[in-house]
Design a protein around this motif. Structure first.
Motif, PDB file in Angstrom:
ATOM      1  N   HIS A 147       0.824  -1.214   0.000  1.00 53.44           N
ATOM      2  CA  HIS A 147       0.000   0.000   0.000  1.00 53.44           C
ATOM      3  C   HIS A 147       0.850   1.253   0.000  1.00 53.44           C
ATOM      4  N   LEU A 148       1.889   1.247   0.808  1.00 50.29           N
ATOM      5  CA  LEU A 148       2.732   2.434   0.964  1.00 50.29           C
ATOM      6  C   LEU A 148       3.820   2.548  -0.095  1.00 50.29           C
ATOM      7  N   GLY A 149       3.937   1.544  -0.954  1.00 47.12           N
ATOM      8  CA  GLY A 149       4.929   1.575  -2.018  1.00 47.12           C
ATOM      9  C   GLY A 149       6.342   1.299  -1.553  1.00 47.12           C
ATOM     10  N   ARG A 150       6.474   0.738  -0.361  1.00 44.62           N
ATOM     11  CA  ARG A 150       7.811   0.411   0.143  1.00 44.62           C
ATOM     12  C   ARG A 150       8.380  -0.823  -0.543  1.00 44.62           C
ATOM     13  N   LYS A 151       7.499  -1.655  -1.077  1.00 43.52           N
ATOM     14  CA  LYS A 151       7.901  -2.852  -1.825  1.00 43.52           C
ATOM     15  C   LYS A 151       7.001  -2.990  -3.044  1.00 43.52           C
ATOM     16  N   SER A 152       7.520  -3.702  -4.043  1.00 45.15           N
ATOM     17  CA  SER A 152       6.703  -4.009  -5.214  1.00 45.15           C
ATOM     18  C   SER A 152       6.067  -5.384  -5.017  1.00 45.15           C
ATOM     19  N   VAL A 153       5.091  -5.678  -5.820  1.00 42.53           N
ATOM     20  CA  VAL A 153       4.398  -6.958  -5.713  1.00 42.53           C
ATOM     21  C   VAL A 153       5.389  -8.104  -5.892  1.00 42.53           C
ATOM     22  N   GLY A 154       6.290  -7.986  -6.849  1.00 42.30           N
ATOM     23  CA  GLY A 154       7.272  -9.035  -7.093  1.00 42.30           C
ATOM     24  C   GLY A 154       8.216  -9.258  -5.929  1.00 42.30           C
ATOM     25  N   GLN A 155       8.491  -8.222  -5.163  1.00 46.34           N
ATOM     26  CA  GLN A 155       9.358  -8.364  -3.993  1.00 46.34           C
ATOM     27  C   GLN A 155       8.652  -9.111  -2.861  1.00 46.34           C
ATOM     28  N   VAL A 156       7.351  -8.962  -2.776  1.00 42.40           N
ATOM     29  CA  VAL A 156       6.584  -9.584  -1.697  1.00 42.40           C
ATOM     30  C   VAL A 156       6.226 -11.031  -2.042  1.00 42.40           C
ATOM     31  N   ASP A 157       5.738 -11.241  -3.262  1.00 49.63           N
ATOM     32  CA  ASP A 157       5.323 -12.581  -3.692  1.00 49.63           C
ATOM     33  C   ASP A 157       5.332 -12.608  -5.220  1.00 49.63           C
ATOM     34  N   ALA A 158       6.274 -13.322  -5.797  1.00 50.37           N
ATOM     35  CA  ALA A 158       6.422 -13.355  -7.256  1.00 50.37           C
ATOM     36  C   ALA A 158       5.168 -13.860  -7.957  1.00 50.37           C
ATOM     37  N   SER A 159       4.403 -14.729  -7.313  1.00 55.38           N
ATOM     38  CA  SER A 159       3.194 -15.265  -7.950  1.00 55.38           C
ATOM     39  C   SER A 159       2.102 -14.197  -8.088  1.00 55.38           C
ATOM     40  N   LEU A 160       2.224 -13.109  -7.352  1.00 55.25           N
ATOM     41  CA  LEU A 160       1.247 -12.024  -7.438  1.00 55.25           C
ATOM     42  C   LEU A 160       1.657 -10.940  -8.432  1.00 55.25           C
TER      43      LEU A 160
END
Length: 92
Positions: A63-76
């Motif tokens: 939400h805050l843009g501190r991480k990208s979706v790929g950094q959190v979970d590549a499947s997302l």
């Protein structure tokens, strides 16, 4: 092709599933529903549910843009999830 919208019952279930433990996440999600609930497609609802599988801290980082979706979970790291994430971040 016109995509189906989420019906009232589906929205109710989706709202229930989107309840979070961190107030900050709840605020983003509540704002999202206030703005988009009448036009939410089934694809967007599925992407939102996929995001709800994340832990609260990972979701807040997105939400805050501190991480990208790929950094959190590549499947997302998909177009539909990125679209919903942009909608979640959109100010009123």
């Amino acid at each position: 092709m016109i995509e189906a919208l989420v019906d009232e019952r589906g929205l109710s279930k989706l709202r229930w599933r989107c309840r979070r433990g961190l107030l900050e996440n709840d605020l983003f999600i509540e704002r999202f529903f206030k703005r988009f609930e009448g036009q939410l497609t089934t694809t967007q609802a599925d992407a939102l549910l996929a995001l709800m599988e994340l832990g609260d801290n990972d979701l807040l980082d997105l939400h805050l843009g501190r991480k990208s979706v790929g950094q959190v979970d590549a499947s997302l790291d998909r177009e539909d999830v990125r679209e919903v994430l942009a909608m979640l971040r959109e100010p009123l």
